[in-house]
Design a protein around this motif. Structure first.
Motif, PDB file in Angstrom:
ATOM      1  N   SER A  56     -13.769   5.052 -16.342  1.00  0.00           N
ATOM      2  CA  SER A  56     -13.018   5.371 -15.167  1.00  0.00           C
ATOM      3  C   SER A  56     -12.632   4.683 -14.594  1.00  0.00           C
ATOM      4  N   PHE A  57     -12.126   5.073 -13.331  1.00  0.00           N
ATOM      5  CA  PHE A  57     -11.462   4.674 -12.190  1.00  0.00           C
ATOM      6  C   PHE A  57     -11.002   5.521 -11.175  1.00  0.00           C
ATOM      7  N   SER A  58     -11.433   4.537  -9.787  1.00  0.00           N
ATOM      8  CA  SER A  58     -11.105   5.352  -9.020  1.00  0.00           C
ATOM      9  C   SER A  58      -9.975   5.371  -7.687  1.00  0.00           C
ATOM     10  N   THR A  59      -9.058   6.825  -7.192  1.00  0.00           N
ATOM     11  CA  THR A  59      -7.612   5.669  -6.632  1.00  0.00           C
ATOM     12  C   THR A  59      -8.098   5.062  -5.245  1.00  0.00           C
ATOM     13  N   TYR A  60      -7.992   4.472  -4.194  1.00  0.00           N
ATOM     14  CA  TYR A  60      -7.826   4.310  -2.624  1.00  0.00           C
ATOM     15  C   TYR A  60      -6.612   4.227  -2.457  1.00  0.00           C
ATOM     16  N   GLY A  61      -6.882   4.256  -0.833  1.00  0.00           N
ATOM     17  CA  GLY A  61      -5.279   4.034  -0.123  1.00  0.00           C
ATOM     18  C   GLY A  61      -4.396   5.137  -0.224  1.00  0.00           C
ATOM     19  N   PHE A  62      -3.116   4.558   0.273  1.00  0.00           N
ATOM     20  CA  PHE A  62      -2.288   5.560   0.922  1.00  0.00           C
ATOM     21  C   PHE A  62      -0.841   4.575   0.119  1.00  0.00           C
ATOM     22  N   ILE A  63       0.137   5.420   0.284  1.00  0.00           N
ATOM     23  CA  ILE A  63       1.949   5.278  -0.481  1.00  0.00           C
ATOM     24  C   ILE A  63       2.836   5.788   1.335  1.00  0.00           C
ATOM     25  N   PHE A  64       3.533   4.857   1.044  1.00  0.00           N
ATOM     26  CA  PHE A  64       4.643   5.797   2.379  1.00  0.00           C
ATOM     27  C   PHE A  64       6.387   4.540   1.560  1.00  0.00           C
ATOM     28  N   ILE A  65       7.287   5.522   1.774  1.00  0.00           N
ATOM     29  CA  ILE A  65       8.627   4.899   1.747  1.00  0.00           C
ATOM     30  C   ILE A  65       9.421   4.219   2.133  1.00  0.00           C
ATOM     31  N   VAL A  66      10.249   3.352   2.015  1.00  0.00           N
ATOM     32  CA  VAL A  66      10.955   3.170   3.321  1.00  0.00           C
ATOM     33  C   VAL A  66      12.619   3.397   2.375  1.00  0.00           C
ATOM     34  N   MET A  67      13.325   3.678   2.795  1.00  0.00           N
ATOM     35  CA  MET A  67      14.753   4.095   3.231  1.00  0.00           C
ATOM     36  C   MET A  67      15.325   2.840   3.856  1.00  0.00           C
ATOM     37  N   SER A  68      16.478   2.901   4.134  1.00  0.00           N
ATOM     38  CA  SER A  68      17.568   3.032   4.525  1.00  0.00           C
ATOM     39  C   SER A  68      19.506   2.822   4.789  1.00  0.00           C
ATOM     40  N   ASP A  69      20.067   2.879   6.065  1.00  0.00           N
ATOM     41  CA  ASP A  69      21.353   3.072   5.856  1.00  0.00           C
ATOM     42  C   ASP A  69      22.005   4.249   5.385  1.00  0.00           C
TER      43      ASP A  69
END
Length: 416
Positions: A118-131
């Motif tokens: 087993s394992f557990s997730t932590y943190g978060f993600i965000f996404i960067v785009m441009s132009d």
């Protein structure tokens, strides 16, 4: 002769024993990734297992190597096996859920017994785009730019984000949201209006998560001179009117700060500082290609950085970083960078330990540098205009307690 035959026969006996499934010949596990009961796994982690000896490759499949959450919901993914390093890998098709326990399991046909960890997730993600450079068909600049391709690339990218990274907390666009505004009249904008600004908002609203933007030089263009083939930048007196348009449509001020998971996210404006009046290279009516920050914005930034909070910075124009040339960042070098004497650099130098990463645009291609303390500066590839392509973006994993980040490209996620 008998000696050789003896070894051939012995080898055949061993193979028959292995194929028959004798327990003593099943492979042993050397390691797993993540390790059992790991509690700090990113939302884009892949799950793998290393064996001590060779297994039957046909035994590895999505039916014999599974991952499920603690509620019993199975994760869809691509399962592969590497003969060279004796490892099996489960690559999820979608980003995992936040703060969730997962169980990885191998079927008994692989090991002669079931095996799980087993394992557990932590943190978060965000996404960067441009132009993104969204335009409307029939506008004067369409004879020079492919508005349909720009829109197709953005729509494709949004669909990809929703499908592959549904657990992202938010999306950022680092400027040049549109090609040009054409009007500063607020009555020309709003529900049901087809303007580049309204179209950008309509497309971005298809995201399944919030989005935030920084403004770029194209977001201060008031028109396009078809005879000269040049965009027309706002005059100083028009800048407040254009910012009022963005305030009405996207409900954003020229620069602002959001707090998320104990971190600060600054959306700065590198367009309207002291260098805003300089002409763009080889143009007579286009300005604001060189970046600079207004003094009141820098005063605001320094006051907020005094909080000591770990921070991300987003703005449009690239900045100088040690060991890189301005031409590494843009085709036009210094004339497309934040002015090297801008007050921004002195403020940044006082707060380096707080800066987790900086994301910029403007150059339309991926580039990475580092600040003096090692914090990364990323130039984000474009979805629109020159070099623009669908799914051009960064996916950023963040561990908010330590400020640790990792970046992946969409290509690292499996297709299905």
């Amino acid at each position: 002769m008998h000696y050789v035959c003896f070894h051939v026969i012995a080898a055949c006996i061993f193979l028959l024993s292995s194929c028959g499934g004798s327990p003593e010949n099943f492979p042993e596990i050397l390691s797993t990734n993540p390790e059992n009961e790991s509690g700090r796994c990113s939302l884009t982690t892949s799950i793998s297992v290393n064996f001590a000896n060779q297994i039957i490759p046909e035994n590895i499949s999505s039916e014999t190597f599974t991952v499920r959450d603690d509620d019993g919901n199975y994760v869809q993914g691509l399962v592969s096996y590497s003969l060279s390093d004796l490892s099996a890998k489960f690559s999820p098709y979608q980003s995992l859920k936040k703060n969730t326990k997962y169980i990885a399991e191998l079927h008994e046909s692989i090991l002669g017994r079931k095996y799980s960890w087993s394992f557990s997730t932590y943190g978060f993600i965000f996404i960067v785009m441009s132009d993104t450079h969204i335009r409307i068909p029939g506008a004067p600049d369409n004879q020079y730019y492919d508005s349909r391709r720009n829109e197709f690339n953005l729509v494709t990218t949004i669909s990809y984000i929703n499908e592959r990274f549904p657990t992202a907390d938010f999306v950022v666009v680092t400027g040049d949201l549109v090609g040009t505004l054409y009007s500063t009249n607020l009555n020309h904008y709003g529900v049901g209006k087809d303007t580049p600004v309204d179209r950008f908002k309509s497309l971005m609203n298809k995201l399944s998560m919030p989005f935030f933007v920084a403004l770029g030089n194209h977001d201060y263009l008031v028109g396009f001179d078809t005879n000269a083939g040049e965009a027309i930048s706002a005059m100083d007196w028009q800048i407040p009117e254009m910012e009022a348009v963005w305030q009405k449509v996207l409900e954003i001020p020229p620069f602002y700060l959001i707090e998320h998971e104990g971190l600060h996210f600054y959306f700065l404006n590198s367009v309207t500082g002291s260098k805003r009046g300089l002409s763009c290279p080889y143009e007579t009516r286009g300005r604001m290609c060189q970046g600079s920050f207004s003094s009141n914005q820098m005063e605001w930034l320094e006051q907020n950085l005094a909080s000591g909070a770990k921070s991300f910075l987003f703005f449009h124009h690239p900045i100088r970083t040690p060991g890189t040339s301005p031409f590494d960042w843009t085709f036009y070098g210094d004339s497309y960078m934040v002015d090297q004497y801008d007050e921004f650099y002195s403020i940044l130098s006082k707060h380096l330990s707080q800066i987790l990463a900086i994301f910029v645009g403007h150059g339309h291609s991926p580039m990475k540098g580092n600040l003096e303390n090692g914090s990364p500066v990323f130039e984000t590839p474009s979805t629109g205009d020159l070099l623009g392509s669908a799914n051009a973006m960064y996916v950023v994993n963040v561990f908010p307690d330590t400020g640790e980040i990792s970046i992946i490209s969409p290509q690292e996620f499996p297709l299905h």
